[in-house]
Design a protein around this motif. Structure first.
Motif: not given
Length: 413
Positions: A375-380, A386-394, A404-408
């Motif tokens: 939802r917040d990424v949609a605002v950006f 844009t999303v330039a990187g995305l990682r996720a961890f268990d 998750c860690v996102a690079l905007l």
């Protein structure tokens, strides 16, 4: 319609995984959110909640055609009608990570209109005995346990297999007369902190047991080790629950931020200063790191943790649009990088809009809820990012949670 199907028993074929630890099925034209099932399985369900005309909730109580990803639950308290703390005890660990990746992909598609694909990364240590901080509910007889899913009842426990043994030993198997809940945390050197809470959630008392009190440190604080530094935090205050999560997340944040000497970093919802303090050496003595945190105890811990970093400072205050605007106006220049690690509800539309207009070259967003992140990424995205990187961890094995860690970045970059 209220409670119309509650108690009804019927057979369904289970569809895709959904956000929240359940899968989607359909029966007589209605959506059924099914727990304790897996995509593709044929199961018998019992409806546990029916409060909406379009959907109901149910537990899979009999598996007629099991998925190859189904395993025996390692915890005897897990299952329909039992403890609600774990969502995926019946799922092989590698399949849990695949399901979590599917959820992230679905949330980004539905809430941000973006096509993302990623592998959820495993953390060291296995799926059990990783939870170093927990809250146990206490029933009216003083017996500790955990609550069933969407219930105020208490399932009394003598063990919690995902929780580290010192925390289990400190809380379970004894009575807590007069308490409503007990928080427990085990730090990096084996110190155990327990905090009794009343039935309104207010702290009653705190007890700290540690192998070595240590020199020059607050008795109520816990020792943590991450990113080649020692940290102090409030005993049962916020810190990543999985022992390997702090290092993994800082590594992802540092890699995405890629700070340079002389840059300015804004660390929002900073807690004890983990991300800001870890990035401070990279900006050097000519740079600036401002950590913003609302909680007074966390601010005090952050100030101590960063006391050897002259380029780092701690500001106490809420992260809202008004306060953030005032903070940005007080800085000597626009931030180069913003790092934020908001609570589960996310930063929200207003804060996200302010950050998108902050002049930063990058925003690194750490999220414990993929729906809030999307939802917040949609605002950006609406503001041209844009999303330039995305990682996720268990970081929460056996549960539906994923970190998750996102690079905007601004799209023009």
């Amino acid at each position: 319609m209220a409670d119309g199907w509650v108690g009804e028993r019927f057979e369904v074929t289970v569809g895709p995984v959904a956000h929240g630890g359940h899968c989607v099925a359909r029966h007589e034209g209605r959506v059924v959110f099914v727990r304790h099932a897996l995509p593709g399985e044929r199961v018998v369900v019992v409806v546990t909640e029916d409060r909406h005309p379009g959907y109901c909730r149910a537990d899979a109580v009999e598996v007629l055609d099991p998925s190859p990803d189904r395993v025996e639950r390692p915890c005897p308290y897990s299952g329909p009608g039992k403890c609600g703390g774990c969502d995926w005890q019946h799922v092989a660990p590698e399949a849990q990570r695949r399901l979590k990746g599917d959820v992230v992909t679905e949330q980004f598609a539905r809430l941000a209109g973006m096509d993302v694909s990623l592998d959820v990364e495993e953390l060291p240590g296995g799926p059990l005995r990783w939870r170093s901080r927990a809250r146990f509910a206490v029933d009216r007889s003083g017996r500790p346990g955990l609550r069933p899913h969407r219930s105020r009842d208490v399932v009394v426990l003598d063990d919690c297999p995902i929780t580290v043994q010192p925390a289990v030993d400190a809380v379970l198997g004894r009575t807590w007369d007069g308490a409503g809940a007990v928080d427990v945390a085990v730090d990096s050197v084996g110190g155990v902190t327990t905090t009794r809470l009343d039935r309104r959630g207010h702290a009653q008392s705190t007890r700290v047991v540690r192998p070595d009190a240590g020199a020059g440190r607050d008795d109520q604080r816990a020792e943590r080790r991450a990113w080649h530094r020692d940290w102090q935090v409030e005993g049962t205050g916020f810190w990543q629950v999985h022992p390997a999560a702090a290092d993994a997340l800082v590594g992802a944040v540092a890699g995405f931020a890629a700070v340079s000497a002389g840059e300015r970093v804004l660390d929002l919802y900073a807690g004890a200063g983990l991300f800001g303090g870890s990035l401070a050496p990279g900006v050097g003595p000519e740079g600036q790191v401002v950590c913003v945190e609302y909680d007074a105890g966390a601010c005090a811990a952050a100030a101590d943790n960063l006391s050897d970093l002259p380029q780092a400072e701690v500001w106490q205050g809420a992260v809202d649009a008004e306060g953030l605007g005032e903070l940005l106006a007080e800085l000597p220049g626009a931030p180069d990088v913003v790092v934020l690690d908001p609570p589960r509800a996310g930063a929200g539309r207003e804060v996200s809009a302010v950050l998108a207009d902050s002049g930063a070259r990058a925003v690194v967003y750490v999220a414990c809820d993929p729906a809030s992140l999307a939802r917040d990424v949609a605002v950006f995205a609406d503001a041209g990012w844009t999303v330039a990187g995305l990682r996720a961890f268990d970081a929460f094995p056996m549960t539906a949670h994923v970190e998750c860690v996102a690079l905007l970045v601004p799209a023009a970059r």
